[in-house]
Motif scaffolding. Structure first.
Motif, PDB file in Angstrom:
ATOM      1  N   THR A  31      63.363 -20.174 -12.129  1.00  0.00           N
ATOM      2  CA  THR A  31      64.525 -19.361 -12.455  1.00  0.00           C
ATOM      3  C   THR A  31      64.445 -18.983 -13.935  1.00  0.00           C
ATOM      4  OG1 THR A  31      66.945 -19.236 -12.239  1.00  0.00           O
ATOM      5  CG2 THR A  31      66.017 -21.301 -13.075  1.00  0.00           C
ATOM      6  N   GLY A  90      68.934 -20.292 -16.881  1.00  0.00           N
ATOM      7  CA  GLY A  90      69.593 -20.576 -15.620  1.00  0.00           C
ATOM      8  C   GLY A  90      69.812 -22.058 -15.391  1.00  0.00           C
ATOM      9  N   ALA A  91      70.411 -22.382 -14.242  1.00  0.00           N
ATOM     10  CA  ALA A  91      70.686 -23.776 -13.891  1.00  0.00           C
ATOM     11  C   ALA A  91      69.387 -24.524 -13.624  1.00  0.00           C
ATOM     12  CB  ALA A  91      71.582 -23.831 -12.645  1.00  0.00           C
ATOM     13  N   THR A  95      75.081 -20.824  -0.399  1.00  0.00           N
ATOM     14  CA  THR A  95      74.942 -21.311  -1.773  1.00  0.00           C
ATOM     15  C   THR A  95      74.111 -22.588  -1.757  1.00  0.00           C
ATOM     16  OG1 THR A  95      76.972 -22.636  -1.691  1.00  0.00           O
ATOM     17  CG2 THR A  95      77.183 -20.349  -2.430  1.00  0.00           C
ATOM     18  N   TRP A  96      73.534 -22.918  -2.903  1.00  0.00           N
ATOM     19  CA  TRP A  96      72.657 -24.085  -2.960  1.00  0.00           C
ATOM     20  C   TRP A  96      73.409 -25.385  -2.719  1.00  0.00           C
ATOM     21  CZ3 TRP A  96      67.589 -24.012  -2.625  1.00  0.00           C
ATOM     22  CH2 TRP A  96      66.924 -22.809  -2.906  1.00  0.00           C
ATOM     23  N   PRO A 137      73.120 -26.702  -7.657  1.00  0.00           N
ATOM     24  CA  PRO A 137      74.030 -25.759  -8.307  1.00  0.00           C
ATOM     25  C   PRO A 137      74.879 -24.964  -7.317  1.00  0.00           C
ATOM     26  CG  PRO A 137      71.888 -25.700  -9.361  1.00  0.00           C
ATOM     27  CD  PRO A 137      71.733 -26.556  -8.140  1.00  0.00           C
ATOM     28  N   ASN A 138      76.107 -24.696  -7.704  1.00  0.00           N
ATOM     29  CA  ASN A 138      77.013 -23.887  -6.893  1.00  0.00           C
ATOM     30  C   ASN A 138      76.769 -22.415  -7.222  1.00  0.00           C
ATOM     31  OD1 ASN A 138      79.068 -22.816  -5.393  1.00  0.00           O
ATOM     32  ND2 ASN A 138      80.717 -23.495  -6.749  1.00  0.00           N
ATOM     33  N   GLN A 139      75.669 -21.914  -6.709  1.00  0.00           N
ATOM     34  CA  GLN A 139      75.331 -20.507  -6.909  1.00  0.00           C
ATOM     35  C   GLN A 139      74.660 -19.972  -5.660  1.00  0.00           C
ATOM     36  OE1 GLN A 139      72.773 -21.064 -10.425  1.00  0.00           O
ATOM     37  NE2 GLN A 139      71.044 -20.305  -9.241  1.00  0.00           N
ATOM     38  N   ALA A 140      74.763 -18.676  -5.492  1.00  0.00           N
ATOM     39  CA  ALA A 140      74.254 -18.035  -4.281  1.00  0.00           C
ATOM     40  C   ALA A 140      72.753 -18.248  -4.127  1.00  0.00           C
ATOM     41  CB  ALA A 140      74.573 -16.547  -4.315  1.00  0.00           C
ATOM     42  N   GLY A 168      70.887 -16.147 -11.804  1.00  0.00           N
ATOM     43  CA  GLY A 168      71.054 -17.005 -10.640  1.00  0.00           C
ATOM     44  C   GLY A 168      69.949 -16.920  -9.622  1.00  0.00           C
TER      45      GLY A 168
END
Length: 350
Positions: A122, A126-127, A157-158, A166-169, A243
């Motif tokens: 990423t 990023g995360a 989401t992950w 991570p709370n991301q798409a 993301g």
């Protein structure tokens, strides 16, 4: 270390140089032609540049067509208008070998040139991700277990995949079906990830073909995005798409460490040492395939392969290591050279 972007013009020049085929036609020599893996492409172009500087004349023609596309062209026949070399980021399949033989390409050298890792990366800002192989399957497979059957993958989401991620798409850019990187990603990532899930492990025991179909089918709902054969383009996409994650070869990570970072897999980061010793789960071997008959008809082809296998190129301190390839141990490289010089043809893959 050289940056891939800095050598883009040189790579295009190498790809454009030379006539359109190997072998000979009407007594007129054709230039050396190598095609295939986008992962092997920067290594092959570096060898081609060095070879042309030393030998003079036209540089070998090197193309990035994906492992599958390169092997298909290689297997189309022998002589003028066909490649001398197929670059591959996975071993040749039995079906591809059979296609070669059916078209008269029945004497092939399989040459392992080094190792590489597949990374999931990423943007640098990023995360952070520490993935398990099971996470990869549950995020990217088209179908996931649901009771006694299967359902369209519901994870968006992950952190739906596993608490703590991570709370991301889920948005992952990766190579297309013709790519050896994709083939290796399915074999090294999704297959063992599926096997870690009890329902799929049971399916693997009871119906191996169905298991392979489910384990190797990526979702088509926009969460996985085919991104062509240019791994460096995926790297650039990550810097413009907050993301998003991308799947590509380790050498492209190493060349772009200031802009992207890799996820760890089971706590292991992809590095030269973890790929060389196999502790990084997504490690793989890289190959070139050479037509034995073309070694007699394509001027310079033997010397080109010798350059690929030289200590200066493929050795521990060679220039391919500077570009990101993980070298073979010295004894293994010596064995590969000996097999090449003995013209030891490959046997049909199992």
């Amino acid at each position: 270390m050289k940056k891939l972007a800095a050598s883009a013009i040189a790579l295009l020049m190498v790809a454009a140089c030379g006539p359109s085929g190997g072998g000979t036609a009407g007594g007129t020599a054709q230039g050396i032609w190598a095609t295939g893996s986008s992962t092997v492409f920067p290594f092959a172009t570096r060898v081609a540049e060095t070879f042309a500087q030393r030998e003079g004349g036209t540089a070998p023609r090197v193309e990035s067509a994906g492992t599958g596309g390169g092997i298909a062209a290689f297997c189309a026949g022998v002589g003028a208008g066909t490649p001398d070399v197929a670059n591959a980021s996975r071993p040749m399949k039995a079906s591809e070998f059979d296609s070669c033989v059916a078209n008269g390409v029945d004497q092939i050298l399989e040459i392992r040139i080094g190792s590489d890792g597949i990374v999931i990366a990423t943007a640098r800002d990023g995360a952070d991700f520490d993935l398990q192989l099971q996470d990869i399957y549950l995020a990217l497979a088209a179908q996931t277990p649901n009771g006694s059957g299967f359902q369209a993958n519901p994870n968006t989401t992950w952190n739906h995949v596993r608490a703590g991620l991570p709370n991301q798409a889920i948005t992952v850019y990766g190579p297309p079906p013709t790519s050896g990187t994709r083939d290796a990603f399915l074999e090294l990532g999704l297959t063992p990830g599926a096997e870690a899930i009890p329902a799929l492990a049971a399916l693997a025991d009871s119906d191996e073909d169905r298991f392979e179909t489910i384990a190797h089918t990526l979702r088509e709902d926009g969460r996985w995005i085919d991104s062509g054969e240019n791994d460096n383009a995926i790297v650039q996409t990550l810097t413009r798409t907050p993301g998003a994650l991308g799947v590509f070869g380790y050498s492209f990570l190493e060349e772009n460490m200031t802009s992207v970072k890799a996820a760890s897999i089971h706590g292991v980061q992809p590095t030269a040492s973890t790929i060389a010793d196999g502790s990084y789960p997504l490690s793989r071997s890289l190959y070139i395939y050479v037509k034995i008959s073309h070694l007699q008809t394509t001027p310079g082809l033997e010397a080109f392969v010798e350059e690929f296998l030289s200590d200066a190129a493929a050795g521990t301190d060679g220039y391919l290591a500077d570009r990101g390839m993980i070298p073979l141990p010295a004894d293994q490289l010596a064995a590969v050279r000996a097999a090449f010089r003995a013209r030891t043809a490959m046997v049909r893959p199992s």
